[in-house]
Structure formats: C-alpha cells, structure tokens
Design a protein around this motif. Structure first.
Motif: not given
Lengths: 264, 284
Positions: A173, A176-177, A180-181, A202, A205-206, A209, A213
C-alpha cells in the motif's frame, strides 16, 4: 523500503523447512546461548562452518545471506570503531593524540563483530525457513509454561501473526500511495533532510488512515466470527514433532555441548 | 504519435522465487485525443502497463516513447512527463491527505511550481470539471465527504495539473450504478470538451464499449485483441475464452442477429439499440 529481509520467509522444501517450528526455535535458543559461551576464534570458526553447512543445505541463496546483514552494518561499524579506539591493553599499534589502537581493542572488536554477524545469520536461518504462522505457533507453545506467571502466550502469538501478516500489505500500500503521489508530481528523493521529511506527509497520512481502517475491519471480522483467544482454544494445525526432529535437536545440543566443553 | 510502446516487457521481482512476468512484448500506439479502453481480467497486466506510460515502472525490456522520445533516455525529465500524463490509481480516494479539499487539489499544481492566483484557477478548473461546486467544497475536509465525492476530489487533483493524457485505473470500482453513470458522463465530457486523451483501464466492458474509440484486450500479460469495440466484440468466443463477458447490450444484439440477419451490432447506447430493434421488428 523493499529490502527488509529479516523475517522474510522463503518457501522451500528442505529438511530445515520441514522441521518442527518448536524444535527450530529451541535449537535457535541453544545456538544463541552457545554464541555467548564461545571464548575463542577457533570456536567461532567451527560454529561458522556448522551454520554455513546448514545454510546451503536449506537451499538458501547467497544474496539473502548478504542482504540480511545489511541492516546491522552500522551496529557492526560502531562496535569495531569503539572497541578499536577505546579498549585498552596489550601492545599499542597506532596513536594520535589521546586516541590509541591497542591489541586488546583489536581482539575485542573482531570478536564482537564475529559474534554479531553469526547471531544474525543463525537467526536468519530460522526466519528464512519458517513461515510466520508456524513461527507464531512455535512461540505460543514455548510460552505455555509461563502462563502461570501471567504471560499471555496465545495473545502474543496472535499479535505476532497479525503484525507479520500485514507487513507486506502495508508495504504494498505504501508503494501504491507513493506512486499515486509521484504521479501528482511529488518528489521524495531530492532536497535536504527537512524538505524530505515534509515530503513524507502525503505518504504517511494516507498510510496511517488505511492502517487504522484495516485494523478496525480486522477486529470487526474477528469479533463477527466470535473470536476469543487463550483458554481452551484448539488448533486447526496441530504441531507434531517427528523422530527426525528430536534427532535434530539432539544433534544441535550435542554440537553445542561439545563446542563449549572442549573449551573452544 | 503521443504514446508508443515497443515490445514492452515487465518482470516483477526478477531473480527471486517470486518472479512474475506481468507483461510480454506489448506494442501499441496511442494518438492525441483518442479514447482508449484497456480491458483484461485481474492479473492480466493492464495496471502494470499503464504505470509504464508515466514512468512509474521501468520496463525490463523494450521501450516506451512519449511524443517520439524514449522516456528512459538520458536527458528525459520523468517528473515533467508525469505532469503531461496523469494517472489516477484504483480507489484514488486513498491518496487524499490534506486538511481541505482546496489544499489537496492544488498539491499537484504546486508540485509543478505554480503559486498564488494560478492555484485558485487550477483548483476551480479541476473541481468544476468533475462537477463539484468550487465555493461549496473548497474549505471542506476531504475526509468528511462521501465515497463518490472523495473520488471526484482525487480526480480533480490530477486534472488540476492540466495533463494531456489522463489514465484512469478502474475509476468506477466499488461505486453504485448512479455514481458510476455520473462519473462516466463526467469523463466523457472532459474528453470531448477539453480534448483530453483518455486511457480507461477496466474489466467492465459496458463502461468502455460506448465511449472508447479503440480497445486493447489483455490476458496473462499479452495483448490478445485490439481494434474498435464493434470489431473486437465480433470475436465473442475468443473473449469468453479469456474470461471476459460481452456487454449485455452487444450480447443481446448478437443473439437477435441470429434471427434477423440485417441487425446492426455496433451500437453501444441503450437508446440506439432500442431504435434498431424496434425498426427491425416493426418491419416484420
């Protein structure tokens, strides 16, 4: 980020892979104890030969061996430097102002380094050949005698399994993030320390989260299946040690005993 | 030619027991202003492919060209490429991180070196393009929005960079039918009005059949079919073999064609298909 080998299981079908995890863990404890009892370089040499034989018998590639040593590079570096400079005794080989390199320092520095490297390689032997689940099962079993003292063996094993299970997920993940950024023009590679630390926001934080979750969802899913750990819980996979496993343990114990008793 | 790949091959984790060849010898060409559909089942290599288009992944073999220049060439600026070729990942709402929608949307433009009023303009441009009211949303926290709104904010974030190409990886995954249709309409609108080159990655044939001018079908890392949707759907059996279903509408038209020879099968909107079917049945 992607170079964490410690605790990275490498599937295979060698004798070591098939060994009962409890026996493997016990052998690991014995071998580690041996490492702290060995007093001579000859002892280390014999130990090293033993570990290498097992390592290559298990079909583990060289690269993993070296990669596993990477994380302790700095520890080794400081051990050598500090011992070389500050352990006093014997002949003086070199001096500059208050700093001296003496015989005892060189001896202790190399001794400690070899011990550290062997410690990591021996542990790698086990972590590379044992699946995280088998590993946790083994730990749970070995912690059983301490339950009287209030050690929650099952809970510890469960936490370990979950943590290990989610390391690859979170790394995936993270990648992946990060991608994406980066697609939005983020730059994680250039700039000074402060800029780079700030550029991680950036990403982190994701990631946090999503980690929270996932933890929440997992807890809910476990609850929905009426999970409660500890007392009277039976297992789907029963660990069963074969005679070969016991012979393995005897061999390790014998080897260690011989090594320590012969004054090596 | 805007984007071109030549014998692109990608292998994940080469030299380990986990080695996977995700793409094998893929050669394709994408023109400016085209609407491309890339279709394949899970694990067919479609997501791997599009991450090469903006230089996030480096090919193991083969090359990839943007406007005729090799993007892994010595003096090519990858960060600049990423401002021209935007990529929106699956579940893009996961990439939101700022306190307000405005701040999140201008993250991209800011990385392009823009500042001041230009940022406001870009945020307004991006948000309005995805159908969100600029004034109403700019100060809200992205984490208090609904799933569909979050996804739109994420889309606005890449559109605000004013890219020439936008790659959308499963943009409607996990959305309800209404949200799905709205989002697809929004995408159609920006393709037409802004003349954006759109590359849509999906396993849902319906989404692409009526929008895409050209589709590429992937299976096990290889490109197996390509062409205009009507042509590709003619090979219905080949599609079924690789585990893809025809869009229900095409499926219906193909079945009716067995009864009525002159039935057209290259229609992808419900209205057109209805007219065609009525026409043939009234004729008798």
């Amino acid at each position: 980020m992607r170079s964490i080998t410690l605790g990275h299981y490498l599937p295979g079908d060698s004798l070591l892979h098939r060994m009962d995890p409890r026996i493997k863990l016990l052998s690991l404890f014995i071998l580690i104890a041996a490492l702290f009892l060995i007093k001579t370089f000859l002892g280390f040499a014999i130990f090293c030969v033993f570990v290498l034989i097992v390592f290559f018998n298990a079909g583990l590639p060289w690269r993993y061996f070296l990669r596993g040593l990477k994380p302790i590079f700095y520890i080794v570096f400081f051990t050598i430097t500090l011992h070389f400079l500050f352990t006093k005794g014997g002949r003086v080989y070199w001096h500059w102002g208050p700093l001296t390199v003496e015989e005892a320092g060189i001896y202790m520095g190399s001794f400690m380094t070899i011990r550290l490297v062997l410690l990591v390689i021996t542990t790698l032997l086990i972590t590379l050949t044992t699946s995280p689940i088998a590993f946790a099962d083994g730990i749970e079993f070995l912690l059983r005698p301490f339950r009287r003292l209030g050690v929650p063996g099952h809970e510890i094993a469960m936490m370990m399994t979950i943590a290990l299970r989610f390391i690859p997920t979170l790394m995936e993940e993270g990648v992946k993030i990060r991608n994406a950024q980066m697609a939005r023009g983020a730059d994680f590679e250039t700039g000074n320390v402060f800029l780079r630390a700030r550029s991680l926001v950036p990403l982190l934080v994701p990631l946090f989260i999503s980690a929270f979750r996932r933890a929440d969802e997992l807890a809910l899913a476990m609850e929905a299946r009426c999970y409660r750990g500890g007392e009277n819980r039976t297992k789907m996979r029963q660990l069963e040690a074969t005679p070969l496993d016991y012979w393995g343990l005897v061999a390790v114990a014998g080897f260690t005993l011989a090594l320590v008793c012969c004054g090596a | 030619m805007l984007i071109e790949t030549r014998k692109l091959t990608h292998t994940y984790m080469p030299g380990t027991p986990f080695q996977v060849e995700a793409l094998k010898d893929v050669s394709l060409k994408i023109r400016r202003g085209e609407f491309i559909g890339i279709i394949g089942e899970t694990g067919s290599g479609k997501s791997t492919l599009v991450q090469h288009f903006n230089g996030l992944l480096k090919p193991s073999a083969g090359e990839i060209l943007f406007k005729g220049r090799n993007i892994w060439g010595a003096e090519f600026n990858l960060r600049k490429l990423r401002s021209h070729v935007a990529l929106l990942f699956q579940f893009p709402e996961q990439q939101l991180f700022e306190e307000t929608v405005w701040k999140d949307v201008v993250f991209g433009p800011r990385n392009l070196g823009l500042s001041g009023e230009e940022l406001d303009k870009r945020a307004r441009y991006g948000l309005e393009l995805v159908g969100l009211d600029y004034e109403a949303y700019r100060e809200r926290s992205p984490f208090n929005l609904s799933g569909g709104e979050k996804r739109r904010v994420a889309l606005a974030g890449v559109l605000a960079m004013k890219p020439e190409v936008i790659i959308l990886d499963e943009p409607t995954a996990g959305m309800d039918p209404v949200g799905r249709r709205n989002l697809m309409q929004q995408i159609e609108k920006m393709h037409k009005e802004e003349n954006l080159t759109v590359i849509l990655v999906t396993h849902n044939m319906e989404d692409v059949s009526y929008l895409a001018e050209k589709i590429y079908i992937f299976s096990h890392g290889k490109m197996v079919l390509q062409g205009a949707p009507a042509e590709v759907f003619k090979s219905a059996t080949a599609l079924e073999e690789i585990g893809l279903n025809l869009p229900p509408l095409t499926d219906l038209l193909l079945k009716l064609k067995e009864k009525k020879q002159e039935m057209r099968t290259d229609l992808f909107s419900v209205e057109e298909a209805a007219c065609e079917i009525l026409y043939h049945f009234k004729k008798g």
